[in-house]
Design a protein around this motif. Sequence first.
Motif, short mmCIF file in Angstrom:
data_model
loop_
_atom_site.label_atom_id
_atom_site.label_comp_id
_atom_site.label_asym_id
_atom_site.label_seq_id
_atom_site.Cartn_x
_atom_site.Cartn_y
_atom_site.Cartn_z
N LYS A 1 69.11 25.31 -67.49
CA LYS A 1 67.98 25.01 -68.11
C LYS A 1 68.02 25.66 -69.64
O LYS A 1 68.60 26.85 -70.01
CB LYS A 1 66.61 25.63 -67.54
CG LYS A 1 65.48 25.07 -67.76
CD LYS A 1 64.44 25.53 -66.86
CE LYS A 1 63.15 24.71 -66.82
NZ LYS A 1 62.26 25.10 -68.03
N SER A 2 67.69 24.71 -70.42
CA SER A 2 67.79 25.12 -72.09
C SER A 2 66.83 25.81 -72.37
O SER A 2 65.70 25.85 -71.98
CB SER A 2 67.77 23.82 -72.88
OG SER A 2 66.61 22.84 -72.64
N LEU A 3 67.13 26.80 -73.50
CA LEU A 3 66.17 27.82 -74.00
C LEU A 3 65.51 27.24 -75.04
O LEU A 3 66.02 26.28 -75.76
CB LEU A 3 67.01 28.95 -74.45
CG LEU A 3 67.52 30.00 -73.41
CD1 LEU A 3 68.49 31.08 -73.75
CD2 LEU A 3 66.17 30.97 -72.83
N VAL A 4 64.49 27.95 -75.46
CA VAL A 4 63.72 27.56 -76.49
C VAL A 4 63.19 29.08 -77.23
O VAL A 4 63.57 30.08 -76.80
CB VAL A 4 62.30 26.89 -76.31
CG1 VAL A 4 62.56 25.37 -75.81
CG2 VAL A 4 61.41 27.58 -75.36
N LEU A 5 63.09 29.19 -78.40
CA LEU A 5 62.36 30.21 -79.11
C LEU A 5 61.57 30.87 -78.24
O LEU A 5 60.32 30.27 -77.75
CB LEU A 5 61.94 29.94 -80.69
CG LEU A 5 63.05 29.48 -81.48
CD1 LEU A 5 62.32 29.58 -83.03
CD2 LEU A 5 64.17 30.36 -81.59
N PRO A 6 61.67 32.10 -78.22
CA PRO A 6 60.51 32.95 -77.22
C PRO A 6 59.22 33.09 -77.96
O PRO A 6 59.22 32.93 -79.29
CB PRO A 6 61.19 34.28 -77.30
CG PRO A 6 62.01 34.64 -78.32
CD PRO A 6 62.67 33.01 -78.65
N PRO A 7 58.02 32.92 -77.14
CA PRO A 7 56.68 33.05 -78.09
C PRO A 7 56.30 34.48 -78.26
O PRO A 7 57.15 35.37 -77.80
CB PRO A 7 55.75 32.46 -76.78
CG PRO A 7 56.68 32.83 -75.45
CD PRO A 7 57.94 32.84 -75.87
N GLU A 8 55.29 34.53 -79.11
CA GLU A 8 54.85 35.87 -79.73
C GLU A 8 54.25 36.63 -78.55
O GLU A 8 53.93 37.88 -78.53
CB GLU A 8 54.04 35.79 -80.60
CG GLU A 8 54.61 35.20 -81.94
CD GLU A 8 53.76 35.14 -83.15
OE1 GLU A 8 54.24 35.11 -84.26
OE2 GLU A 8 52.38 34.90 -82.97
N HIS A 9 53.67 35.83 -77.45
CA HIS A 9 53.29 36.63 -75.97
C HIS A 9 53.74 36.03 -74.99
O HIS A 9 54.21 34.90 -75.03
CB HIS A 9 51.78 36.23 -75.95
CG HIS A 9 50.78 36.93 -77.16
ND1 HIS A 9 50.81 36.63 -78.31
CD2 HIS A 9 50.22 38.19 -77.32
CE1 HIS A 9 49.94 37.63 -79.23
NE2 HIS A 9 49.52 38.45 -78.38
#
Length: 482
Positions: free
Chosen positions: A355-363
């Motif tokens: 599964k492809s990653l995205v930028l992690p959220p702030e929470h």
Amino acid sequence: LLTVTVFLSTLTPKFYFALTVTSSFISGLIFVFEWWHFRKYGTSFIEQVSVSHLRPLISGAENSPPAPAAFSAGENETSRQNMPECKVWRNPLNLFRGAEYSRYMWVTGKEPLTYYDMNLSAQDHQNFFTCDTDALRPSDTVMQKAWRERNPQARIKAAYQALELNNDCATAYVLLAEEEATTIVDAEKYFKQALKAGEMIYRRSQNCHSQSPQHEAQLRRDTNVLVYVKRRLAMCARKLGRIREAVKMMRDLMKEFPLLSMLNIHENLLEALLELQAYADVQAVLAKYDDISLPKSAAICYTAALLKARAVSERFSPETASKRGLSTAEINAVEAIHRAVEFNPHVPKYLLEMKSLVLPPEHILKRGDSEAVAYAFFHLQHWKRIEGALNLLHCTWEGTFRMIPYPLEKGHLFYPYPSCTETADRELLPTFHEVSVYPQKELPFFIHFTAGLCSFSAMLALLTHQFPELMVIFAKAVSIVS
């Protein structure tokens, strides 16, 4: 052949009808029993018998799947009572708004942060960086309004206004470092200015914090600002390759403010130590924080699994292990992986690049897809660095779902998996990301097979009842051909 032909010619349509009805009834009973056994124990009875008894007879091996965990009604009820609600936590490794999130948006045209996530950050800033005495200082009054602004440019403009009123306004430098700086180097410069101002204000607050409750609240606010600035400076050093400096800053921060463990600074320390490949130091940190009384996290569980996998992964082979059985070290590694997957089942697909990653959220939501994204974003490289670790994970992680066939109802080491995580993760993660959900246990092959057999024989019985002569001819033709 002649005898068979004579025998078939003497059979009446009633016999064929009775035969199909009987076979339909028997296959239906098998299907009902299979379904009941699966609902109660989480495994197919036929599949379990074939694996446990027939395979050893055929292959001579004595391999058997792990027995399904048993849970009493009292244990299940207790675990339900202890199940916490879906609480959103500040991501310990959140990126910088201007230097990282904004750059991603400039390149891709996609917004990496949701409004819900940014609104939670605004609330955090108001709670951490403001207090009741701000009205006495014009610069802090301006910053109170700045944290509530929705427009980034309005927040930056307000920060400059606060600095015009007071050149030592630490929170103004914090805002500029987070949102105006377009590189980590620029962000570090702003944070160094914030540190200089924050230390001066913190010392001043320490000297007079006992005078009144208002001064005590101001000390808490100034402590929050100082800890935040030091932590972000350590993260800047880590991102700029000065890893040993970052580790020292994190250790000093944890030693200076031991009561602020809820900020999870140890997760920043774990990631930096893994980058240094200081595995003994990583184990020492885990020994302190991997405690049942503390809130678990994917970073804790999966780092513990990585260290145990490191001891056996280089020589691990599933074919060899199936023949000779697992060694004690391999069993410990597999159990650690099962423990980690039970806590957060979404991580393996990111680590295995399914599964492809995205930028992690702030929470993040612990045990949710948002936490899995945040963990894998920073720790995938550490798993790749240890030879065979991802192979061991690939071979063993799905076994967790055989141990816990109903994770929403029962747990093995942790409380049952919260069903509310999917809804919260959809609020935290960007719309272009496909949110991962807890893998549901698929129905075994033999349940599908018996259901199909029951349906097919029932259809034959119906056709034999409606068209007896044609079905007799069809049966004779099939028997002769076969």
